[in-house]
Design a protein around this motif. Structure first.
Motif, mmCIF file in Angstrom:
data_model
loop_
_atom_site.group_PDB
_atom_site.id
_atom_site.type_symbol
_atom_site.label_atom_id
_atom_site.label_comp_id
_atom_site.label_asym_id
_atom_site.label_seq_id
_atom_site.Cartn_x
_atom_site.Cartn_y
_atom_site.Cartn_z
ATOM 1 N N SER A 134 0.705 -1.308 -0.154
ATOM 2 C CA SER A 134 -0.168 0.025 0.103
ATOM 3 C C SER A 134 0.912 1.260 0.025
ATOM 4 N N LEU B 290 -7.628 3.790 -2.325
ATOM 5 C CA LEU B 290 -8.703 3.057 -2.077
ATOM 6 C C LEU B 290 -8.829 1.681 -2.891
ATOM 7 N N ALA B 291 -8.425 1.779 -4.100
ATOM 8 C CA ALA B 291 -8.613 0.567 -5.025
ATOM 9 C C ALA B 291 -7.639 -0.387 -4.748
ATOM 10 N N THR B 292 -6.451 0.236 -4.096
ATOM 11 C CA THR B 292 -5.425 -0.765 -3.530
ATOM 12 C C THR B 292 -6.045 -1.474 -2.006
ATOM 13 N N TYR B 293 -6.805 -0.901 -1.537
ATOM 14 C CA TYR B 293 -7.372 -1.366 -0.364
ATOM 15 C C TYR B 293 -8.426 -2.488 -0.717
ATOM 16 N N ALA B 294 -9.304 -2.063 -1.584
ATOM 17 C CA ALA B 294 -10.690 -2.829 -1.969
ATOM 18 C C ALA B 294 -9.852 -4.263 -2.805
ATOM 19 N N ILE B 295 -8.781 -4.248 -3.497
ATOM 20 C CA ILE B 295 -8.113 -5.297 -4.096
ATOM 21 C C ILE B 295 -7.330 -6.227 -3.072
ATOM 22 N N PHE C 203 -8.278 -6.501 0.201
ATOM 23 C CA PHE C 203 -9.121 -7.162 0.984
ATOM 24 C C PHE C 203 -10.100 -8.231 0.105
ATOM 25 N N THR C 204 -10.223 -7.925 -1.101
ATOM 26 C CA THR C 204 -10.833 -9.005 -1.770
ATOM 27 C C THR C 204 -9.941 -10.131 -2.177
#
Length: 132
Positions: free
Chosen positions: A52, A72-77, A79-80
């Motif tokens: 991150s 935010l995109a990194t965070y979502a990826i 956690f997915t």
């Protein structure tokens, strides 16, 4: 980009301390699988935070307006990608599972403690506004 990552060594140090403690505790409580699970948990957190930090620093080096959407995109990826093995192995009876979970929590606290320690001592310029 290097100056944008000045906080990373402090976080890695915090995770390093947790890695030693969690591996020993996991080994004592659950044997070799517990030590392995604890180590995997701590290393996973360290890699996640490091990834991150690098991605957000890269985005900031291109344009400061990119930091929020890229972060935010990194965070979502992340956690997915984390949810996939958690769901797949959620019913596992592997003895290292609980030490890994506790080590993840401890590593997050260790990274954040290191980051707070760094931020409290960092020479960050600021502007003080007179209340008049």
């Amino acid at each position: 980009m290097r100056r944008r990552l000045n906080h990373v060594p402090a976080g890695l140090l915090g995770c390093g301390v947790v890695l030693v403690a969690a591996t020993v505790i996991g080994g004592v409580v659950k044997g070799a699988p517990g030590a392995l699970g604890a180590a995997i948990g701590v290393v996973g957190v360290a890699v996640s935070y490091l990834l991150s930090g690098v991605v957000v620093a890269w985005a900031d080096s291109i344009s400061p307006q990119l930091t929020m959407p890229v972060g935010l995109a990194t965070y979502a990826i992340k956690f997915t990608l984390l949810a996939i093995p958690l769901v797949a192995f959620g019913d596992s009876t592997w003895p290292g599972l609980h030490p890994m979970a506790f080590a993840i929590i401890a590593a997050v606290l260790g990274w954040n403690a290191g980051h707070i320690w760094w931020a409290a001592r960092a020479r960050i310029p600021y502007v003080q506004i007179d209340p008049s």
